[in-house]
Design a protein around this motif. Structure first.
Motif, PDB file in Angstrom:
ATOM      1  N   ARG A   1      49.278  48.729   9.148  1.00  0.00           N
ATOM      2  CA  ARG A   1      50.280  48.848   8.148  1.00  0.00           C
ATOM      3  C   ARG A   1      51.101  49.890   8.206  1.00  0.00           C
ATOM      4  O   ARG A   1      51.093  51.038   7.712  1.00  0.00           O
ATOM      5  N   PRO A   2      52.156  49.499   9.089  1.00  0.00           N
ATOM      6  CA  PRO A   2      53.111  50.673   9.579  1.00  0.00           C
ATOM      7  C   PRO A   2      53.855  51.131   8.690  1.00  0.00           C
ATOM      8  O   PRO A   2      54.527  50.241   7.614  1.00  0.00           O
ATOM      9  N   THR A   3      54.026  52.331   8.152  1.00  0.00           N
ATOM     10  CA  THR A   3      54.998  52.840   7.074  1.00  0.00           C
ATOM     11  C   THR A   3      55.443  54.302   7.616  1.00  0.00           C
ATOM     12  O   THR A   3      54.865  55.287   8.118  1.00  0.00           O
ATOM     13  N   GLY A   4      57.084  54.142   7.540  1.00  0.00           N
ATOM     14  CA  GLY A   4      57.816  55.596   7.901  1.00  0.00           C
ATOM     15  C   GLY A   4      57.416  56.001   9.503  1.00  0.00           C
ATOM     16  O   GLY A   4      57.557  55.016  10.248  1.00  0.00           O
ATOM     17  N   ARG A   5      57.018  57.181   9.512  1.00  0.00           N
ATOM     18  CA  ARG A   5      56.728  57.694  10.846  1.00  0.00           C
ATOM     19  C   ARG A   5      55.471  56.832  11.601  1.00  0.00           C
ATOM     20  O   ARG A   5      55.392  56.695  12.795  1.00  0.00           O
ATOM     21  N   ARG A   6      54.592  56.538  10.567  1.00  0.00           N
ATOM     22  CA  ARG A   6      53.329  56.109  11.123  1.00  0.00           C
ATOM     23  C   ARG A   6      53.164  54.638  11.524  1.00  0.00           C
ATOM     24  O   ARG A   6      52.872  53.736  10.659  1.00  0.00           O
ATOM     25  N   CYS A   7      53.785  54.418  12.796  1.00  0.00           N
ATOM     26  CA  CYS A   7      53.827  52.981  13.078  1.00  0.00           C
ATOM     27  C   CYS A   7      53.396  52.628  14.440  1.00  0.00           C
ATOM     28  O   CYS A   7      53.625  51.447  15.220  1.00  0.00           O
TER      29      CYS A   7
END
Length: 410
Positions: free
Chosen positions: A100-106
């Protein structure tokens, strides 16, 4: 260990072949025919009523009959596992839930040279989310001159990615080299930086001892037709850690067989997932595809469990490793320490040998050979997988004679 429980292919001379290809397709347990015949009889005698009648409570909860043995093999609780779908289908289904990529965390981190279907699935998921393959896919490769990947290099890359890392997806046993990765260390490192952790156990389930629940990975997938001897194209398996059991916020690509069993046949449009891994089932359980597992999985407990299987495996691979080391011209790619490898030894052969696999088969050795060009000579890699349930030390030593005579390297 239980060699007499399997059907052994015949060599051209009529003797049992040296079957060392269990990493690709396991042999047929002798109980499979009876198990399939039983389900065919239920179908013949009961028709559709076989779903809730017939033997052992019917087909409706067929997957539950596999959970105890399957969970013991992968080190999980019974409700954390289910046999369903196929490996790459399961991988996509679980990536929908846990990537579940969100913001910086992808970003996703995986091994360089992972099995192609894993690479295809990961790239497809990144593209589906509109992400950049060059930026958001991190692949950890062996150091120059090495065929295997160091644990410290994996951990370093995970820590470097830090809060940009959404998912660690790693193999249990590397399909090409046979390297057995330090899965608990990888799971710990991934969760420490806040990433989800998933394992592809295609070459690890039924091969090496696993403790998925204890290690704390979020999910895992595997196929059941290699070391688990479920038959060609057998349905796959998946694990979802119990901490996600009550998390209805997890998105998923729902299908009716993953709906809560108690009211599945009320045919409501709203999806209410079955608790545990069973909630990731999609289509109707393939009873005839699952039936061979009912015959094959109990053999692992009869053999004394995965620790006993592993002990026999190390005995076989230790001898095979020594034998291959003594053949001039071979370069072994698999780790020397038995703790760092599965039931497989891979060796690189220089020179172009497109017919080698057929030549070995004519001499009674069934194994896997794949073209590669590690040294520029157009050579290939020979993969030999001694499955501890049915291969023996005597067979391992006979391989030495077959290889020497075929390769003319002595």
């Amino acid at each position: 260990m239980l060699r007499d429980e399997f059907h052994l292919p015949a060599a051209p001379d009529g003797a049992p072949a040296l079957y060392f290809c269990g990493n690709s397709l396991g042999l047929q347990p002798k109980g499979v025919e009876e198990q399939l015949s039983r389900e065919l009889r239920v179908w013949r005698e009961h028709g559709v009523e076989g779903w809730w009648g017939g033997e052992a409570g019917g087909w409706l909860s067929y997957h539950r009959r596999l959970q105890r043995d399957l969970s013991a093999i992968v080190g999980a609780k019974p409700d954390e596992v289910v046999a369903c779908n196929a490996l790459t289908v399961n991988l996509h289904l679980l990536l929908v839930s846990f990537f579940r990529p969100t913001g910086r965390r992808c970003k996703i981190i995986m091994e360089s040279g992972a099995f192609p279907s894993d690479q295809h699935a990961v790239r497809a998921q990144l593209q589906f989310h509109g992400l950049d393959l060059d930026r958001d896919l991190i692949e950890v490769a062996p150091r120059r001159g090495s065929a295997t990947i160091r644990t410290e290099d994996i951990i370093e890359q995970i820590e470097r990615a830090g809060d940009e890392l959404a998912l660690v997806l790693w193999s249990g046993v590397q399909y090409y080299t046979g390297q057995f990765f330090d899965l608990p260390a990888i799971a710990t490192a991934g969760r420490k930086v806040g990433a989800r952790v998933g394992f592809d156990l295609a070459h690890a389930a039924g091969n090496v001892p696993l403790q998925l629940h204890e290690w704390g990975c979020d999910f895992a997938v595997w196929c059941n037709y290699k070391y688990l001897n479920g038959g060609p194209g057998a349905p796959g398996g998946l694990f979802v850690h119990e901490r996600h059991e009550q998390d209805d916020s997890l998105p998923r690509l729902a299908g009716w067989w993953g709906h809560r069993e108690s009211d599945r046949f009320q045919m409501k449009p709203e999806f209410v997932p079955e608790r545990g891994a069973a909630g990731w089932q999609v289509s109707t359980a393939p009873v005839l595809g699952l039936a061979p597992l009912l015959a094959g999985l109990p053999l692992f407990s009869r053999a004394g469990g995965m620790e006993a299987v592993r002990k026999q495996s190390e005995l076989l691979t230790d001898q095979l490793y020594r034998n291959l080391q003594a053949i001039r011209g071979l370069r072994i790619l698999t780790p020397e320490r038995s703790a760092d490898r599965g039931a497989q030894i891979s060796a690189y052969l220089p020179g172009h040998r497109p017919d080698l696999e057929k030549q070995l088969s004519r001499r009674g050795l069934i194994c896997d050979y794949r073209q590669d060009n590690l040294d520029g000579s157009g050579g290939g890699v020979l993969r030999l997988a001694p499955a501890p349930l049915y291969n023996t030390l005597e067979e391992v030593n006979r391989i030495d004679e077959v290889l020497r005579s075929t390769l003319a390297l002595n």
